[in-house]
Enzyme design. Structure first.
Site, mmCIF file in Angstrom:
data_model
loop_
_atom_site.group_PDB
_atom_site.id
_atom_site.type_symbol
_atom_site.label_atom_id
_atom_site.label_comp_id
_atom_site.label_asym_id
_atom_site.label_seq_id
_atom_site.Cartn_x
_atom_site.Cartn_y
_atom_site.Cartn_z
ATOM 1 N N ALA A 145 0.835 -1.205 0.000
ATOM 2 C CA ALA A 145 0.000 0.000 0.000
ATOM 3 C C ALA A 145 0.867 1.252 0.000
ATOM 4 O O ALA A 145 0.505 2.284 0.566
ATOM 5 C CB ALA A 145 -0.930 -0.012 1.218
ATOM 6 N N HIS A 155 -45.654 18.008 12.036
ATOM 7 C CA HIS A 155 -45.003 18.979 11.151
ATOM 8 C C HIS A 155 -44.146 19.994 11.876
ATOM 9 O O HIS A 155 -44.472 20.440 12.961
ATOM 10 C CB HIS A 155 -46.015 19.758 10.277
ATOM 11 C CG HIS A 155 -47.448 19.504 10.575
ATOM 12 N ND1 HIS A 155 -48.331 19.025 9.651
ATOM 13 C CD2 HIS A 155 -48.169 19.639 11.717
ATOM 14 C CE1 HIS A 155 -49.514 18.883 10.183
ATOM 15 N NE2 HIS A 155 -49.451 19.246 11.445
ATOM 16 N N TYR A 161 -31.198 24.036 24.841
ATOM 17 C CA TYR A 161 -29.841 24.557 24.962
ATOM 18 C C TYR A 161 -29.896 26.028 25.315
ATOM 19 O O TYR A 161 -30.523 26.826 24.607
ATOM 20 C CB TYR A 161 -29.121 24.347 23.622
ATOM 21 C CG TYR A 161 -27.659 24.717 23.617
ATOM 22 C CD1 TYR A 161 -26.811 24.309 24.636
ATOM 23 C CD2 TYR A 161 -27.115 25.462 22.564
ATOM 24 C CE1 TYR A 161 -25.466 24.626 24.611
ATOM 25 C CE2 TYR A 161 -25.770 25.780 22.534
ATOM 26 C CZ TYR A 161 -24.947 25.368 23.574
ATOM 27 O OH TYR A 161 -23.620 25.686 23.549
HETATM 28 C C1 UD1 Z 1 1.877 -5.123 -10.508
HETATM 29 C C2 UD1 Z 1 2.601 -6.335 -11.064
HETATM 30 C C3 UD1 Z 1 1.866 -6.833 -12.314
HETATM 31 C C4 UD1 Z 1 0.442 -7.155 -11.947
HETATM 32 C C5 UD1 Z 1 -0.252 -5.954 -11.316
HETATM 33 C C6 UD1 Z 1 -1.592 -6.345 -10.778
HETATM 34 C C7 UD1 Z 1 4.930 -5.936 -10.513
HETATM 35 C C8 UD1 Z 1 6.266 -5.575 -11.023
HETATM 36 N N1 UD1 Z 1 3.944 -5.975 -11.397
HETATM 37 O O1 UD1 Z 1 1.967 -4.132 -11.521
HETATM 38 O O2 UD1 Z 1 2.507 -7.983 -12.797
HETATM 39 O O3 UD1 Z 1 -0.263 -7.560 -13.089
HETATM 40 O O4 UD1 Z 1 0.531 -5.468 -10.201
HETATM 41 O O5 UD1 Z 1 -2.289 -5.229 -10.390
HETATM 42 O O6 UD1 Z 1 4.787 -6.240 -9.343
HETATM 43 N N2 UD1 Z 1 3.533 -0.552 -4.398
HETATM 44 C C9 UD1 Z 1 4.281 -0.248 -3.289
HETATM 45 N N3 UD1 Z 1 5.540 0.228 -3.456
HETATM 46 C C10 UD1 Z 1 6.113 0.406 -4.657
HETATM 47 C C11 UD1 Z 1 5.335 0.094 -5.817
HETATM 48 C C12 UD1 Z 1 4.058 -0.382 -5.627
HETATM 49 O O7 UD1 Z 1 3.814 -0.409 -2.159
HETATM 50 O O8 UD1 Z 1 7.256 0.833 -4.723
HETATM 51 C C13 UD1 Z 1 2.181 -1.057 -4.220
HETATM 52 C C14 UD1 Z 1 1.126 -0.174 -4.852
HETATM 53 O O9 UD1 Z 1 0.638 0.762 -3.919
HETATM 54 C C15 UD1 Z 1 0.070 -1.179 -5.246
HETATM 55 C C16 UD1 Z 1 0.840 -2.451 -5.516
HETATM 56 O O10 UD1 Z 1 2.087 -2.290 -4.893
HETATM 57 O O11 UD1 Z 1 -0.815 -1.416 -4.181
HETATM 58 C C17 UD1 Z 1 1.016 -2.720 -6.995
HETATM 59 O O12 UD1 Z 1 1.754 -1.661 -7.518
HETATM 60 P P1 UD1 Z 1 1.499 -1.085 -8.955
HETATM 61 O O13 UD1 Z 1 2.464 -0.007 -9.254
HETATM 62 O O14 UD1 Z 1 0.059 -0.795 -9.132
HETATM 63 O O15 UD1 Z 1 1.888 -2.367 -9.818
HETATM 64 P P2 UD1 Z 1 1.601 -2.579 -11.321
HETATM 65 O O16 UD1 Z 1 2.580 -1.783 -12.109
HETATM 66 O O17 UD1 Z 1 0.185 -2.385 -11.597
#
Ligand code: UD1
Ligand code: CA
Length: 461
Positions: free
Chosen positions: A10, A363, A387
């Protein structure tokens, strides 16, 4: 205690949301997305949960409030880097498996988590990726299958044209053998199109160690969906809202037009109750059978009985009995208790009060901090004056009392059983049972007085 644990990612900002809130805190059907994911883990029986925070981490930390572990990822260097921040947490659970999930994909459910774990255990995999089959594969990592198990996950930006065409996608949910995950994290490098530490690279790393990797292809629709922008949030909310409405229809709730109807998760509605357009039922609300709710009701954390009609009503943390009729344009503020057979008409506000059986407040009346008996009748435009600018005081009205139009009841004050207040009376002292409270200046008629005034006015025109 089970050695299985969960890591929820997250940390991302979700820039395109243009929000001061971290994306996982944005709401689907009234509930932050992160809570959907945490609840799915809890319902799957996973007690040890670690949430990786980043952007506006203090908001997520405050929300989780120590219930689960949180770790801060200071820089967003990718999903693999996010899991690396959890190494100390993971080291406590080396005998079990770890499920990794995205805090911004709310529709993952406990069955999918547990069915994937079953495959993971049965096949003795080092990693089991939860995958989905979809033509709308844009943005997702593609699952590369070989004869048995999978050969890896390729991010869209790193795909060859053939790989891009693959419709089996990585949902972002994985089960890892925890020891194997720790080993693989050690070897992650940011050598790819985005210069990030990809969690998905752990699959190949583990395969290269001679370990087994497979994908659990879930047949469920939607479970992998997340949102990148506000349009995406609207879509998630539409999906969640429709699913919830379908559930209530299956239970015998009548919704003949779903326009503007939002029913949050956990709301209970009895069979035969009709929900009309524009009605929002928020968490903690329980509605009985054969009611008519709406149009345009907003009901939050309230308990409503059977055969009750609420029309243009807002109700917060209150209870309403059976055979009650309320509205239109009525607000029940917290801690209002409306008993069976009560009638409340237009433009009435009730706050922190009990209104006992078969009382009528027809009412334009305010009933605040009051205990009102049975069979009481309020005329139009009555006010419990609760009040004085410093403290709130209670008004007590006993059974069968008759409160005349435009009565002000200056609390603390009691109107006795069967007592009357004359229209326009300001009641400053207690009224004994069966008495009449009357407070009026002497009524006079001045013959011809108005005529003089009128002739003056006419001259001026
Ligand atoms: C990622 C997956 C992809 C998958 C997709 C599904 C990787 C490299 N790719 O891609 O294969 O299909 O999710 O939705 O993992 N987050 C962090 N820190 C970071 C980056 C991300 O906590 O540095 C969290 C984001 O908040 C998010 C989750 O990781 O909740 C996924 O990150 P996001 O950047 O959305 O990944 P995708 O590029 O969509
Ligand atoms: Ca991304």
């Amino acid at each position: 205690m089970s050695q299985n644990c969960a890591v929820i990612l997250a940390g991302g900002q979700g820039k395109r949301m243009k929000s001061n809130y971290p994306k996982p805190m944005l709401k689907v059907l009234g509930k932050p997305m992160i809570d959907w994911v945490i609840n799915a883990c809890e319902n799957a029986g996973i007690e040890n949960i670690c949430v990786v925070t980043g952007f506006k981490h203090e908001i997520i930390e405050a929300h989780i409030g120590g219930k689960h572990t949180t770790v801060l990822q200071k820089q967003s260097l990718g999903t693999g880097h996010a899991v690396i921040q959890c190494v100390d947490f993971l080291k406590k659970f080396t005998q079990g498996n770890t499920v990794v999930l995205c805090g911004d994909a709310p529709f993952i459910d406990e069955n999918t988590i547990n069915n994937a774990l079953t495959l993971h255990n049965d096949e003795k995999n080092a990693v089991t990726v939860v995958s989905a089959n979809t033509e709308k594969n844009t943005g997702y990592g593609r699952i590369i299958r070989n004869g048995k198990g999978i050969a890896g996950i390729v991010e869209e930006k790193d795909c060859t044209p053939q790989q891009r065409a693959v419709t089996e996608i990585n949902s972002g949910v994985y089960w890892f053998n925890t020891l194997n995950l720790l080993e693989a994290l050690n070897e992650l490098t940011p050598v790819n199109a985005q210069g990030e530490y990809y969690l998905t690279d752990t699959v190949e790393i583990l395969i290269n160690k001679g370990l087994k990797a497979d994908a659990f292809l879930s047949p469920k629709p939607y479970f992998y969906l997340g949102a990148n922008d506000r349009v995406g949030m609207l879509k998630l909310n539409d999906i969640a809202r429709n699913i919830e409405i379908q559930n209530h229809l299956a239970n015998g709730v009548c919704i003949n037009c779903a326009d503007g109807i939002t029913i949050e998760k956990g709301v209970k509605i009895g069979a035969g109750t009709e929900i009309l357009q524009g009605t929002i039922l928020r968490k903690g609300t329980v509605i009985g059978e054969n009611c008519v709710i709406g149009p345009n009701c907003l009901i939050e954390n309230s308990i409503i009985g059977n055969n009750t009609i609420l029309n243009y009503v807002q109700s917060y943390e209150s209870t309403v009995g059976n055979n009650v009729k309320i509205g239109p344009f009525v607000q029940l503020r917290p801690n209002s208790h409306i008993k069976d057979g009560v009638k409340i008409g237009d433009f009435v506000e009730v706050k922190n009060s009990t209104i006992d059986e078969k009382t009528a407040v027809a009412h334009l009346t305010y009933v605040g901090d009051s205990d009102v008996g049975k069979h009481v009748n309020f005329g139009c435009g009555c006010v419990t004056v609760n009040y004085d600018g410093e403290k709130k005081c209670r008004t007590t009205i006993k059974d069968h009392a008759f409160i005349g139009c435009n009565t002000n009841l200056i609390a603390p004050v009691t109107v006795g059983e069967g007592a009357y207040t004359a229209a326009g009376t300001t009641v400053v002292n207690d009224v004994p049972d069966n008495a009449l409270a009357l407070d009026r200046g002497q009524f006079k008629i001045k013959e011809g007085y108005a005529k003089k005034k009128l002739s003056k006015r006419r001259k001026n025109v």
